[in-house]
Write a protein that holds these residues in place. Structure first.
Motif, PDB file in Angstrom:
ATOM      1  N   ALA A  11      58.978  35.462  38.110  1.00 47.71           N
ATOM      2  CA  ALA A  11      60.114  35.895  37.753  1.00 47.71           C
ATOM      3  C   ALA A  11      61.259  34.576  37.947  1.00 47.71           C
ATOM      4  N   ALA A  12      60.801  33.810  39.122  1.00 53.64           N
ATOM      5  CA  ALA A  12      61.646  32.504  39.025  1.00 53.64           C
ATOM      6  C   ALA A  12      61.343  31.565  38.140  1.00 53.64           C
ATOM      7  N   THR A  13      60.328  31.481  37.585  1.00 51.41           N
ATOM      8  CA  THR A  13      60.124  30.656  36.478  1.00 51.41           C
ATOM      9  C   THR A  13      61.013  31.077  35.165  1.00 51.41           C
ATOM     10  N   LEU A  14      61.189  32.375  35.123  1.00 51.52           N
ATOM     11  CA  LEU A  14      61.914  32.695  34.041  1.00 51.52           C
ATOM     12  C   LEU A  14      63.460  32.301  34.252  1.00 51.52           C
ATOM     13  N   LEU A  15      63.728  32.393  35.565  1.00 53.53           N
ATOM     14  CA  LEU A  15      65.186  31.987  35.838  1.00 53.53           C
ATOM     15  C   LEU A  15      65.325  30.615  35.581  1.00 53.53           C
ATOM     16  N   ALA A  16      64.473  29.667  35.881  1.00 54.35           N
ATOM     17  CA  ALA A  16      64.356  28.245  35.483  1.00 54.35           C
ATOM     18  C   ALA A  16      64.387  27.675  34.085  1.00 54.35           C
ATOM     19  N   THR A  17      63.829  28.698  33.227  1.00 51.84           N
ATOM     20  CA  THR A  17      63.595  28.531  31.784  1.00 51.84           C
ATOM     21  C   THR A  17      64.848  28.022  31.392  1.00 51.84           C
ATOM     22  N   GLY A  18      65.054  26.816  30.526  1.00 50.20           N
ATOM     23  CA  GLY A  18      66.008  26.655  29.869  1.00 50.20           C
ATOM     24  C   GLY A  18      67.279  26.037  30.657  1.00 50.20           C
ATOM     25  N   ALA A  19      66.943  25.720  31.841  1.00 52.87           N
ATOM     26  CA  ALA A  19      67.897  25.214  32.862  1.00 52.87           C
ATOM     27  C   ALA A  19      68.129  23.906  32.437  1.00 52.87           C
ATOM     28  N   LEU A  20      69.644  23.339  32.741  1.00 53.86           N
ATOM     29  CA  LEU A  20      69.956  21.913  32.200  1.00 53.86           C
ATOM     30  C   LEU A  20      70.635  21.468  33.135  1.00 53.86           C
ATOM     31  N   PRO A  21      70.391  20.177  33.362  1.00 53.91           N
ATOM     32  CA  PRO A  21      71.185  19.569  34.492  1.00 53.91           C
ATOM     33  C   PRO A  21      72.725  19.717  34.155  1.00 53.91           C
ATOM     34  N   ALA A  22      73.476  19.869  35.087  1.00 55.72           N
ATOM     35  CA  ALA A  22      75.027  19.979  34.803  1.00 55.72           C
ATOM     36  C   ALA A  22      75.448  18.647  34.210  1.00 55.72           C
ATOM     37  N   SER A  23      76.493  18.700  33.876  1.00 48.83           N
ATOM     38  CA  SER A  23      77.351  17.402  33.267  1.00 48.83           C
ATOM     39  C   SER A  23      77.419  16.199  34.050  1.00 48.83           C
ATOM     40  N   ALA A  24      77.364  15.036  33.583  1.00 46.67           N
ATOM     41  CA  ALA A  24      77.497  13.955  34.533  1.00 46.67           C
ATOM     42  C   ALA A  24      78.639  13.878  35.327  1.00 46.67           C
ATOM     43  N   ASP A  25      79.815  13.913  34.634  1.00 46.91           N
ATOM     44  CA  ASP A  25      81.098  13.996  35.437  1.00 46.91           C
ATOM     45  C   ASP A  25      81.908  14.788  35.230  1.00 46.91           C
ATOM     46  N   PRO A  26      82.124  15.801  36.149  1.00 49.82           N
ATOM     47  CA  PRO A  26      82.728  17.084  35.967  1.00 49.82           C
ATOM     48  C   PRO A  26      84.454  16.618  35.767  1.00 49.82           C
ATOM     49  N   ALA A  27      84.776  15.661  36.496  1.00 47.14           N
ATOM     50  CA  ALA A  27      86.358  15.397  36.454  1.00 47.14           C
ATOM     51  C   ALA A  27      86.744  14.898  35.067  1.00 47.14           C
ATOM     52  N   ASN A  28      85.619  14.236  33.992  1.00 45.43           N
ATOM     53  CA  ASN A  28      86.140  13.764  32.820  1.00 45.43           C
ATOM     54  C   ASN A  28      85.484  14.925  31.932  1.00 45.43           C
ATOM     55  N   THR A  29      85.529  16.042  32.185  1.00 40.82           N
ATOM     56  CA  THR A  29      85.052  17.025  31.335  1.00 40.82           C
ATOM     57  C   THR A  29      86.212  18.144  30.955  1.00 40.82           C
ATOM     58  N   VAL A  30      86.418  18.534  29.602  1.00 34.79           N
ATOM     59  CA  VAL A  30      87.437  19.559  29.227  1.00 34.79           C
ATOM     60  C   VAL A  30      86.295  20.602  28.685  1.00 34.79           C
ATOM     61  N   ALA A  31      86.763  21.738  29.353  1.00 32.35           N
ATOM     62  CA  ALA A  31      86.182  23.060  28.920  1.00 32.35           C
ATOM     63  C   ALA A  31      86.878  23.937  28.001  1.00 32.35           C
ATOM     64  N   PHE A  32      86.316  24.816  27.321  1.00 35.23           N
ATOM     65  CA  PHE A  32      87.098  25.586  26.476  1.00 35.23           C
ATOM     66  C   PHE A  32      86.305  27.085  26.442  1.00 35.23           C
ATOM     67  N   VAL A  33      87.039  28.196  27.085  1.00 31.29           N
ATOM     68  CA  VAL A  33      86.505  29.449  27.198  1.00 31.29           C
ATOM     69  C   VAL A  33      87.151  30.500  26.306  1.00 31.29           C
ATOM     70  N   PRO A  34      86.248  30.783  25.274  1.00 28.19           N
ATOM     71  CA  PRO A  34      86.829  31.546  24.174  1.00 28.19           C
ATOM     72  C   PRO A  34      86.862  33.068  24.534  1.00 28.19           C
ATOM     73  N   GLN A  35      87.347  33.993  23.767  1.00 26.23           N
ATOM     74  CA  GLN A  35      87.355  35.571  23.982  1.00 26.23           C
ATOM     75  C   GLN A  35      86.077  35.949  24.297  1.00 26.23           C
ATOM     76  N   LEU A  36      85.230  35.645  23.206  1.00 21.81           N
ATOM     77  CA  LEU A  36      83.768  35.971  23.166  1.00 21.81           C
ATOM     78  C   LEU A  36      83.211  34.852  22.119  1.00 21.81           C
ATOM     79  N   ILE A  37      81.675  34.911  22.337  1.00 23.29           N
ATOM     80  CA  ILE A  37      80.999  33.558  21.614  1.00 23.29           C
ATOM     81  C   ILE A  37      80.292  34.465  20.494  1.00 23.29           C
ATOM     82  N   GLY A  38      79.656  33.492  19.651  1.00 21.42           N
ATOM     83  CA  GLY A  38      78.692  34.015  18.476  1.00 21.42           C
ATOM     84  C   GLY A  38      79.488  34.537  17.361  1.00 21.42           C
ATOM     85  N   ILE A  39      81.195  34.548  17.343  1.00 23.45           N
ATOM     86  CA  ILE A  39      81.819  34.723  16.049  1.00 23.45           C
ATOM     87  C   ILE A  39      82.019  33.251  15.456  1.00 23.45           C
TER      88      ILE A  39
END
Lengths: 328, 315
Positions: A11-39
């Protein structure tokens, strides 16, 4: 016990699948949160955001809920703030999706702002707006007059009679016609509700009752296909010009057949670009100027300090010539 | 301790998974392990924990018990309570209004199940549509703002990093429920009637009355969750309870409560809620697409149920 351990590991392996390291410098990051994804609409915003991130040298995170659930959206915003991302933009489902975290964001120095959909009076840093009701109402009339001339009769087919955004657009259409084109006759708006076939029926009736009709405006995106179909089946392509506020994907076949002369909306890719650009400005602590020309934009973006609204600019007009450049 | 863990393998599995999850996070992205992350996880656990507690009691009491209407109750209770305050109800009564409406809706479910003998799955599916539909219809889909400012410091505040709604509402209710189930005769009735309803009736347990109360309690817990949502978000959303019926069911089953009733406890449910929310938070922090998260939760449920089935068969 051993089997239990194996399963746990599985189960733990399942959790780790696809895990990627977080972005290098969070302070220089812009995030966008849409209302829903996939449209397609928000996918286009994501594309624009990526392009801006590459141009401006910032990291870009695009993350949103799988359905329009306010708590899921809030959780995503909360996590971005906890991560210490430089700027977080949200297309809010409503004010409740950012109200609980506005103070926290300020305390952590995270620039929290809205884009595409606003939460006024929430304390957000800026609202990146796609278009004004006035801009949309004026543009569709101006484009229509350019094609059919000033001395023409034009019909309006709207969706729900109670929809406030649709009614606002119709109000500005009527205002533009009265102020600038006194010879233009706008028929009383007809309401089709949410159904395309009802819109087709109304459009057909309008053409039969008004032989001199030159144009039909489908106000709601659901009425666009109805208007296009009615013009096609009535054999009026060329003599009646259809239009509406609909996305290129909705209008494409009607633009190509000639039943639609044009469609008016905004370009979400540009909106995504502007959103990331605004985030970068906020991270750098640069104020917004009253008017800025961004590379690749048709018209300058404007900023109103009184309302805190950064406006994308004039609405986009889609025609048979340019519709294939868009996918939303 | 070991003996206790052997008795309830799910609790051990959940604890193991949680440790693995935290260790995995520490390895992949150590920056996540901060006190504010804990606060976030507990904040987002509060509503789900309350709803899952009610769901657990209903399922535990057996008789094919299930409450699919919990999300609808949360939505409708928050909307109705907020409308009552807007219409002139004293603001101080907002929490009581949420609880009262929740209790009433829950008892409605209980009556359908115990008096009209409608299968709980069908009865609560029907009321789920009635409740969530009414919440949207009453508001036209718009959020109702104007929660009195006096409540938001509680809804958004924390003491020593623990959010107040969790510390002062969810956690105490779980403790009370745990004690009631294990140490009072009424609690033992619940487990007994879940385990074997026929014998429970034969020894004179008032099964129908107990079951009616259990559905009422589930409604009450959903009403409490509705109040948490109001104090936290500052407005009443007509779809705030969306998906809660399925996530609470997931938490309850993951927490080792048998779907047939009569087996399991509330400690496992709380552990499962925390595991689910930790998992969501971790995946968000690692910027894994939210679409994947849904699948991973499903895989987790299958894994735990399979592990549970295997260990049970061996015994």
């Amino acid at each position: 016990m051993l089997r239990q351990l194996k399963l746990t590991l599985f189960a733990a392996t399942l959790l780790a699948t696809g895990a990627l390291p977080a972005s290098a410098d969070p302070a220089n990051t812009v995030a966008f949160v849409p209302q829903l994804i996939g449209i397609p609409y928000f996918n286009a915003m994501e594309e624009g955001g990526k392009k801006a991130a590459a141009d401006l040298g910032v990291e870009f995170i695009y993350s949103g809920p799988v359905d329009t659930n306010p708590v899921d959206q809030l959780q995503i915003v909360q996590n971005l703030i906890d991560q210490g991302v430089g700027a977080v933009s949200v297309s809010v489902l409503d004010a409740s999706t950012i109200a609980p975290v506005v103070e926290q964001a300020k305390a952590k120095g995270v620039k929290l702002f809205t884009s595409d959909s606003d939460a006024p009076d929430s304390g957000r840093a800026v609202y990146v707006a796609q278009a004004t009701d006035q801009g949309l109402g004026y543009a569709i009339i101006d484009e229509m007059v350019e094609r059919v001339g000033e001395e023409a009769t034009v019909a309006i087919v709207s969706g729900e009679a109670t929809a406030s955004n649709l009614n606002a657009w119709i109000g500005f259409m009527q205002e533009r016609a009265k102020d600038k084109y006194p010879k233009l006759t706008l028929l009383e708006p007809q309401y089709a509700g949410g159904a395309a076939d009802r819109a087709a029926q109304i459009a057909t009736d309008l053409m039969a009752a008004n032989p001199d009709l030159k144009g039909i405006i489908g106000v709601a995106s659901t009425t666009c296909p109805g208007v296009g179909q009615a013009i096609e089946t009535a054999g009026k392509i060329g003599s009646v010009i259809g239009t509406g506020y609909c996305s290129p994907n909705t209008a494409r076949s009607y633009l190509k057949s000639g039943s639609f002369g044009y469609s008016v909306l905004w370009d979400p890719a540009k909106l995504g670009y502007l959103t990331v650009w605004a985030g970068k400005q906020l991270i750098d602590g640069k104020p917004f100027e009253a008017s800025v020309q961004l590379p690749g934009f048709d018209s300058p973006t404007t900023y109103d300090p009184a309302t805190g609204i950064l406006l994308l600019g004039e609405p986009a007009v889609f025609t048979a010539d340019n519709v294939d450049q868009f996918d939303f | 301790m070991t003996a206790r863990l052997r008795q309830s393998p799910t609790l051990a599995i959940l604890a193991g998974l949680w440790v693995l999850l935290v260790a995995g996070i520490a390895l992949l992205s150590p920056g996540i392990l901060t006190a504010s992350t804990l606060t976030t996880i507990l904040q987002f656990s509060s509503i789900l924990a309350l709803v899952s507690l009610g769901q657990a009691l209903v399922i535990l009491a057996g008789g094919a018990g299930i409450d699919l209407s919990v999300g609808g109750i949360v939505s409708l209770a928050s909307v109705l309570a907020m409308m009552a305050v807007s219409a002139g109800l004293p603001a101080t009564l907002l929490p009581l209004a949420c609880l009262g409406i929740g209790l009433a809706l829950g008892l409605g479910n209980g009556l359908l199940v115990t008096r009209l003998r409608i299968l709980p799955l069908i009865a609560t599916l029907a009321t789920f549509y009635v409740f969530s539909g009414s919440a949207v219809a009453l508001t036209g889909g718009a959020a109702q703002s104007g929660v009195p400012a006096a409540f938001t410091p509680w809804g958004r505040g924390a003491l020593a990093g623990i959010p107040l709604p969790f510390l002062t509402l969810a956690l105490p209710l779980f403790l009370v429920a745990g004690v009631v189930i294990s140490a009072t005769s009424w609690g033992r009735w619940l487990v007994a009637m879940g385990d074997n309803e026929r014998s429970a009736r034969l020894v004179g347990i008032p099964v129908d009355r107990a079951r009616l109360i259990v559905y009422g309690l589930s409604g009450l817990a959903s009403g409490a969750a509705a109040f948490v949502s109001l104090a936290w978000l500052g407005s009443a959303r007509p779809n705030i309870g969306q998906n809660l019926e399925l996530t609470s069911l997931t938490a309850v089953l993951l927490g080792g409560v048998s779907i047939f009733g009569g087996r399991g406890g509330v400690a496992g449910v709380l552990a499962a809620v925390l595991l689910l929310v930790t998992l969501q938070t971790a995946l968000l922090r690692l910027n894994i697409n939210t679409v994947w998260q849904v699948g991973i939760v499903g895989a987790l449920l299958v894994a735990v149920l399979v592990a549970d089935a295997l260990t049970t068969r061996r015994r």
